[in-house]
Motif scaffolding. Structure first.
Motif, PDB file in Angstrom:
ATOM      1  N   LYS A  48       0.813  -1.212   0.000  1.00 21.77           N
ATOM      2  CA  LYS A  48       0.000   0.000   0.000  1.00 21.77           C
ATOM      3  C   LYS A  48       0.858   1.278   0.000  1.00 21.77           C
ATOM      4  O   LYS A  48       0.344   2.381  -0.134  1.00 21.77           O
ATOM      5  N   SER A 136      -7.938   0.293   3.710  1.00 20.82           N
ATOM      6  CA  SER A 136      -8.602   0.307   2.418  1.00 20.82           C
ATOM      7  C   SER A 136      -7.620  -0.138   1.325  1.00 20.82           C
ATOM      8  O   SER A 136      -6.429   0.173   1.393  1.00 20.82           O
ATOM      9  N   ASN A 138      -6.168   0.487  -1.480  1.00 23.73           N
ATOM     10  CA  ASN A 138      -5.729   1.468  -2.484  1.00 23.73           C
ATOM     11  C   ASN A 138      -4.327   1.917  -2.095  1.00 23.73           C
ATOM     12  O   ASN A 138      -3.930   1.763  -0.945  1.00 23.73           O
ATOM     13  N   SER A 144     -10.288   5.087  -2.571  1.00 25.55           N
ATOM     14  CA  SER A 144     -10.494   3.698  -2.151  1.00 25.55           C
ATOM     15  C   SER A 144     -11.171   2.886  -3.256  1.00 25.55           C
ATOM     16  O   SER A 144     -11.767   3.441  -4.172  1.00 25.55           O
ATOM     17  N   HIS A 222      -6.060  13.491   0.589  1.00 26.05           N
ATOM     18  CA  HIS A 222      -6.461  12.097   0.742  1.00 26.05           C
ATOM     19  C   HIS A 222      -7.561  11.839  -0.272  1.00 26.05           C
ATOM     20  O   HIS A 222      -8.123  12.768  -0.813  1.00 26.05           O
TER      21      HIS A 222
END
Ligand code: TXA
Ligand code: MG
Length: 311
Positions: A48, A136, A138, A144, A222
């Protein structure tokens, strides 16, 4: 969605062997691994590209399993009875003798925990004898994933397995409530705050933007599709992708609506997939009309504001 036992078996085998796989949940897909194993948890951070200081949410099947790892309070039990399983994450105190990998919490003495409602996630958790750490699915700071294809897009061949579970029914991350000291909401999410307030019979404070990072979902940039986004825009230019709430009478090539009838829950569900769709199209800029802040609209606005920090 119907449970496919051979898929569950494959997922379980990979997880038992300390691998990291993607799993469906009702909020968004998660990148899951055995929360008791350093080796497994390390793989999540690597895949990630997540900074080590950002702790993970751990997913449990039931309270009995949770009691091995966390101290349980009265307010937790009250919320749990009414709201779990579902799109709510609780921050609790970690027990000294818990087996949770120190990498999950970045050595802190609190733990974020959640009970997902998605039937496939539940079935999988029940078949394991450890809880699953799962942020999540992503790359850090990006949008996400709400279906298996989104996860594939994020990680390509680097991910060992994606457990299919259809499109996430809520489509936006869980609401995070800290039950350490006085209750606080750390992240707006798929569950409306008013429900939490009603159950605890108090107006819980929000702690969404603090200098001290309580919850990096609070970080400024984000949920970004990697394109500049401008908010509260009524009129767009032809080369701008224009996101609007309700299906318009006259469709145009640059109009992307979030819900047929202008329903905010449906809009939340479609938000991330719309951002991804635009990212894959020819548009290089996104503008969004003003979206109501009623109910889940607050969460939609929170995500859009953070995504709009992309320059
Ligand atoms: O809906 C969801 O919550 C999804 C699904 C997969 O369950 N998960 C998710 O995880 O959104 P993630 O890692 O993307 O976001 C978790 C947030 C992060 O912002 C993290 O900083 C915060 O939870 N968090 C984790 N542990 C914490 C703790 N002990 N105290 C405060 N915040 C914490
Ligand atoms: Mg996330």
């Amino acid at each position: 969605m119907k449970i496919n036992l051979s898929n569950i078996k494959k997922a379980k085998k990979l997880l038992d062997n300390e691998n990291c796989i993607a799993i469906p949940t009702e909020t968004v897909y998660g990148l899951a691994a055995n929360a008791y194993s350093d080796k497994a948890v390390q793989k999540i951070f690597k895949l990630k590209k997540r900074p080590k200081y950002n702790p993970l949410i751990v997913h449990y099947h039931n309270i009995r399993q949770l009691k091995h790892d966390c101290h349980i309070s009265k307010s937790f039990l009250r919320l749990f009875k009414k709201l779990s399983p579902g799109p709510i994450t609780y921050i609790l105190r970690l027990k000294k003798n818990s087996k949770i990998s120190k990498l999950v919490t970045n050595n802190k003495n609190t733990l974020a925990i959640r009970f997902p409602k998605h039937n496939i996630a539940k079935y999988l958790l029940k078949s394991l004898n450890y809880p699953l750490a799962a942020p999540s699915a992503n790359i850090s700071s990006r949008v996400s994933a709400v279906c298996a294809l989104d996860v594939k897009e994020e990680f390509g061949k680097k991910i060992k397995y994606i457990l299919e579970g259809g499109k996430s029914s809520i489509g936006i991350e869980s609401t995070i409530v800290s039950l350490i000291d006085k209750p606080k909401i750390l992240r707006l999410g798929g569950l409306e705050n008013s429900l939490i307030n009603r159950i605890l019979n108090q107006n819980i404070k929000l702690k969404l933007n603090s200098n001290k990072v309580y919850s990096p979902g609070q970080m400024e940039l984000h949920y970004s599709p990697g394109l500049p986004i401008k908010l509260n825009i009524k009129k767009s230019k032809i080369n701008e992708a224009h996101i609007i709430l309700k299906k318009p009478k006259k469709l145009k090539k640059n109009l992307f609506f979030l819900s047929e009838k202008g329903d905010l829950k449906e809009a939340a569900k479609n938000l991330y997939s719309t951002l991804r769709k635009i990212k894959k199209s020819k548009f290089k800029k996104i503008v969004i009309e003003k979206i109501s802040k009623r109910g889940i609209g607050k969460t939609i606005n929170d995500r859009l504001l953070r995504a709009s920090k992309f320059k």
